[in-house]
Each structure stands twice: as structure tokens, then as C-alpha cells.
Design an enzyme around this catalytic site. Structure first.
Site, PDB file in Angstrom:
ATOM      1  N   ASP A   9     -12.940 -81.744-104.635  1.00  0.00           N
ATOM      2  CA  ASP A   9     -14.384 -81.946-104.403  1.00  0.00           C
ATOM      3  C   ASP A   9     -15.199 -81.281-105.280  1.00  0.00           C
ATOM      4  O   ASP A   9     -16.594 -80.923-105.103  1.00  0.00           O
ATOM      5  CB  ASP A   9     -14.490 -81.431-102.901  1.00  0.00           C
ATOM      6  N   GLU A  10     -14.564 -80.774-106.337  1.00  0.00           N
ATOM      7  CA  GLU A  10     -15.517 -79.918-107.342  1.00  0.00           C
ATOM      8  C   GLU A  10     -15.015 -80.023-108.824  1.00  0.00           C
ATOM      9  O   GLU A  10     -13.884 -80.297-108.996  1.00  0.00           O
ATOM     10  CB  GLU A  10     -14.945 -78.350-107.023  1.00  0.00           C
ATOM     11  N   ASP A  45     -20.145 -79.891-106.558  1.00  0.00           N
ATOM     12  CA  ASP A  45     -19.216 -79.368-105.491  1.00  0.00           C
ATOM     13  C   ASP A  45     -19.834 -80.256-104.044  1.00  0.00           C
ATOM     14  O   ASP A  45     -21.003 -80.260-103.682  1.00  0.00           O
ATOM     15  CB  ASP A  45     -19.378 -77.825-105.233  1.00  0.00           C
TER      16      ASP A  45
HETATM   17  P1  TTP Z   1     -14.850 -76.170-100.626  1.00  0.00           P
HETATM   18  O1  TTP Z   1     -15.650 -76.885-101.429  1.00  0.00           O
HETATM   19  O2  TTP Z   1     -14.533 -74.770-100.655  1.00  0.00           O
HETATM   20  O3  TTP Z   1     -15.623 -76.288 -98.990  1.00  0.00           O
HETATM   21  P2  TTP Z   1     -16.501 -77.569 -98.451  1.00  0.00           P
HETATM   22  O4  TTP Z   1     -16.450 -78.474 -99.462  1.00  0.00           O
HETATM   23  O5  TTP Z   1     -15.884 -77.994 -97.001  1.00  0.00           O
HETATM   24  O6  TTP Z   1     -17.861 -76.913 -97.984  1.00  0.00           O
HETATM   25  P3  TTP Z   1     -19.015 -76.298 -98.871  1.00  0.00           P
HETATM   26  O7  TTP Z   1     -18.500 -76.643-100.190  1.00  0.00           O
HETATM   27  O8  TTP Z   1     -20.286 -77.259 -98.772  1.00  0.00           O
HETATM   28  O9  TTP Z   1     -18.904 -75.089 -98.617  1.00  0.00           O
HETATM   29  O10 TTP Z   1     -13.551 -76.946-100.315  1.00  0.00           O
HETATM   30  C1  TTP Z   1     -13.402 -78.223-100.430  1.00  0.00           C
HETATM   31  C2  TTP Z   1     -12.294 -78.956 -99.428  1.00  0.00           C
HETATM   32  O11 TTP Z   1     -11.253 -78.338 -99.722  1.00  0.00           O
HETATM   33  C3  TTP Z   1     -12.729 -78.653 -98.056  1.00  0.00           C
HETATM   34  O12 TTP Z   1     -13.511 -79.537 -97.473  1.00  0.00           O
HETATM   35  C4  TTP Z   1     -11.341 -78.645 -97.231  1.00  0.00           C
HETATM   36  C5  TTP Z   1     -10.444 -78.107 -98.631  1.00  0.00           C
HETATM   37  N1  TTP Z   1     -10.107 -76.875 -98.203  1.00  0.00           N
HETATM   38  C6  TTP Z   1      -9.069 -76.389 -97.742  1.00  0.00           C
HETATM   39  O13 TTP Z   1      -8.278 -77.319 -97.065  1.00  0.00           O
HETATM   40  N2  TTP Z   1      -8.453 -75.030 -97.529  1.00  0.00           N
HETATM   41  C7  TTP Z   1      -9.377 -74.216 -97.747  1.00  0.00           C
HETATM   42  O14 TTP Z   1      -9.039 -72.919 -97.707  1.00  0.00           O
HETATM   43  C8  TTP Z   1     -10.684 -74.493 -98.421  1.00  0.00           C
HETATM   44  C9  TTP Z   1     -11.665 -73.534 -99.100  1.00  0.00           C
HETATM   45  C10 TTP Z   1     -10.950 -75.871 -98.790  1.00  0.00           C
HETATM   46 MG    MG Z   2     -17.396 -78.299-101.260  1.00  0.00          MG
END
Ligand code: TTP
Ligand code: MG
Length: 349
Positions: A103-104, A8
Site C-alpha cells: 500500500d505504499e 500510502d
Molecule cells: P500501513 O500503511 O502501515 O497502515 P494502514 O494502511 O492500515 O493505515 P494508515 O496508512 O492509514 O495509517 O500498512 C498497510 C497495510 O499493511 C495495513 O492495512 C495492513 C498491513 N499491515 C500488517 O498486516 N501488519 C502490520 O503490522 C502493519 C503495520 C501493516
Molecule cells: Mg497505509
């Protein structure tokens, strides 16, 4: 026993913006819509998280928590470009990649021989490659199943890695708060908390049938999950079953000659797009018509791939009901293979 890696990216959208603009690196910042338009945040960097600023939070509220927050408009094109590179790296290590979002992903490296089969070393190398090739950081969780791998990737986030080796599973899962378990939403968590179930250890006190009685079919999975057991497979990418193009016209089309011109152009588009799918076999051609009143019809048949074939299909169908049309689509259906080959990322909105 499987070897699963959950990867992630850290503060993904924010990290891309920070990478591309040094001025954003040492300030609390977030990516999202503006306060005036009742925007919400897509994500925030870790400096902003210290103020309680989080994804999905209304921008106006975030600015109350952190008045100096720097807001950046999302640039989805940049994020999908970065995402593509990251997934390219995943695929260099295994074919078993299950994308969860931009991103995951979960990777099943059970049969990998890289690094003598050490999933932890593979994950470390993937993180290194990601950083070298995108200038972004990712966190990884390594475990015998998806449930534990996802929980593990959060442990040393950002830019970290955590391995739940089989002998650590019991201790790791016991103290896990139930709201962290896959499938347990706010409502279920509340119900559980009211019953005094706060951790997986608490849930272990219930029998399988008690959990099924309390939480329906999901109770069956919960019985396993709270023991760190998860049989779900890494489901590799969605297989593309069709490819096509369609167009909605600014004004309805009433005569066949005009349709012909559009078919000629659309056929060229489909032909070009097909060059990227040379490993696939075309099964059928299809044409879609949407009439001015939104009624829709399609026709599909095994014919040679040519402009004439599409025109034949269109003529046959449209002549049965020659009314003005607002949309035309042409495309192909592929023969479905047993082995999924294409990557299709779930779209994030
Ligand atoms: P996440 O992996 O949940 O968050 P992140 O990568 O920003 O932070 P981390 O993993 O370090 O905690 O989500 C990935 C991307 O998806 C995030 O950068 C932006 C997008 N996203 C949204 O647009 N809306 C949302 O509600 C969420 C949770 C994520
Ligand atoms: Mg993330």
C-alpha cells in the site's frame, strides 16, 4: 533538486473491507486473526484507532480496549488485487516507482512534465485516480527527498496531502520527533531521549563525527537526516532475473519415466508464464533436483527452450546420482537488462 511523492493508502486492509461491506463503515473495526487463536491485528479503521486499537496488537488486547470492535478475517487476495490497481495508476505517471509494501510507494517525478511539473498537482491527480478507480483513499507527501516525503504523507492522513516545499524544509524538520526519522528504532530512540535528543533540532547540536561516534555508521546519515537532507534515490522495481516452477511430490519419485511426465507439464507451465515476459530474453535453462534426503543440486545451460532440453539436463544430472527425488524444478534465467521493467512487491505477512 528532486521531486518525490510518497503515497500510502489509508487504513488499507480495513478500507478494502469497508468498501466491500457497508455495515463495517460506521463501526470500529479491524482486520486480523481471532482472539481464540492468539491472533494479532493487521490494521484497524480510524474509528477503532480512537480507542487505541492499532496494527500488530494482539486481538485479545484490542477487544479489551474496544469491546464492540468488529473483527474481519484478512482476505489477502482482495488486498493484492487493490494494490495492483493502485500501482498501475502510479506507473501511468512515472516509471520511477519504488514499492515499499502493498500500500505504499515512492515516486520520483523530477522529470515529469504533467501539470507543468508540479509534483503537488501530480500527487493530487494520483489520489483522485485511485479514488475513482478503486473507491479507496490514499494520502500523499510531496518533498525534495524520500525522508521528507514519507514524513509529509502522514501530516494530513487520512485522505490528505502535504507538501514540504524547499523553503519549508528547515522549519518542518526542526520540530520532528526523532522517533519519526527513518532508521531510528525504539532502542536508538530511547538512547537519544536519555541524552536529551528529542527533536531533530536537538540532534542538530551534534557534529557529524560526534554522531558517528555515538551511533556508528548510521550517525553519518543522521547528521544529514536531522537537517532534512537525504540523497537516497528512488529505486525502481526489482528486475525479474528468472522464471520457473517447481513441485514437491507427495511421494518420492524413483524412475526417470515418471519424471518425464512432470517435466512435460512443468515445461508447459513455464512456456505459458513466459508469454507475459516477451520483452525478456532467455539466457539459460535450469533444472533443480531435491533428493529424498533434502540434498539439492541444480544444472544450468544455454540450450533451446524445449521440453527435450529440460529432459536432457535432468537426465544428465540425475543419472550421476539416480536416487529418489522429492522435488523437481524447471525454469529459465533471463539476460539482465540495464532498465528494470517488472514490478515485484515485497510480500506482507
Ligand atoms: P500501513 O500503511 O502501515 O497502515 P494502514 O494502511 O492500515 O493505515 P494508515 O496508512 O492509514 O495509517 O500498512 C498497510 C497495510 O499493511 C495495513 O492495512 C495492513 C498491513 N499491515 C500488517 O498486516 N501488519 C502490520 O503490522 C502493519 C503495520 C501493516
Ligand atoms: Mg497505509
Amino acid at each position: 533538486m528532486r521531486k518525490i511523492i510518497h503515497l500510502d493508502m489509508d487504513a488499507f486492509f480495513a478500507a478494502v473491507e469497508m468498501r466491500d461491506n457497508p455495515a463495517l463503515r460506521n463501526v470500529p473495526m479491524a482486520v486480523g486473526g481471532s482472539k481464540d487463536r492468539r491472533g494479532v491485528l493487521c490494521t484497524s479503521n480510524y474509528a477503532a484507532r480512537k480507542f487505541g486499537v492499532r496494527a500488530a496488537m494482539p486481538t485479545a488486547h484490542a477487544l479489551k480496549l474496544c469491546p464492540q470492535l468488529v473483527l474481519v478475517k484478512p482476505n489477502f487476495h482482495k488486498y493484492s488485487e487493490a494494490s495492483e490497481k493502485v500501482f498501475e495508476i502510479f506507473h501511468e505517471f512515472t516509471d520511477f516507482v519504488e514499492p515499499m509494501s502493498l500500500d505504499e510507494a515512492y515516486l520520483d517525478v523530477s522529470n515529469s512534465t504533467d501539470f507543468k511539473g508540479s509534483a503537488t498537482l501530480i500527487a493530487q491527480e494520483i489520489r483522485k485516480q485511485i479514488f475513482e478507480r478503486t473507491n479507496l483513499t490514499a494520502s500523499a507527501g510531496i518533498a525534495p527527498n524520500k525522508l521528507l516525503a514519507k514524513l509529509a504523507s502522514d501530516i494530513n492522513k487520512p485522505n490528505g496531502l502535504f507538501t514540504v516545499s524547499p523553503n519549508l524544509v528547515d522549519g518542518f524538520i526542526e520540530k520532528m520527533p526523532i522517533e519519526r526519522i527513518w532508521g531510528i528504532g525504539k532502542v536508538t530512540a530511547k538512547k537519544m531521549n536519555e541524552m536529551g535528543i528529542k527533536t531533530c533540532k536537538d540532534m542538530q547540536g551534534y557534529t557529524r563525527s560526534e554522531l558517528i561516534h555515538l551511533f556508528g555508521k548510521f550517525g553519518d546519515m543522521l547528521f544529514d537526516f536531522c537537517r532534512g537532507i537525504d540523497e537516497r534515490e528512488v529505486e525502481t522495481e526489482y528486475e525479474r532475473k528468472s522464471l520457473g516452477t517447481e513441485e514437491t511430490f507427495s511421494s518420492d519419485i524413483k524412475n526417470f519415466d515418471e519424471m518425464k511426465e512432470h517435466v512435460a507439464r512443468m515445461f508447459q507451465e513455464v512456456k505459458e508464464a513466459l508469454e507475459d515476459y516477451q520483452d525478456k530474453t532467455v539466457k539459460n535453462l535450469h533444472v533443480k533436483i531435491k533428493y529424498f534426503d533434502f540434498k539439492q543440486t541444480t544444472i544450468e545451460r544455454q540450450l533451446p527452450l524445449s521440453e527435450e532440453s529440460f529432459l536432457l539436463l535432468l537426465e544428465e544430472r540425475w543419472c550421476q546420482d539416480p536416487r529418489p527425488i522429492r522435488l523437481l524444478g524447471v525454469g529459465v534465467k533471463f539476460v539482465e537488462s540495464k532498465i528494470p521493467s517488472l514490478i515485484q512487491l515485497p510480500l506482507l505477512t
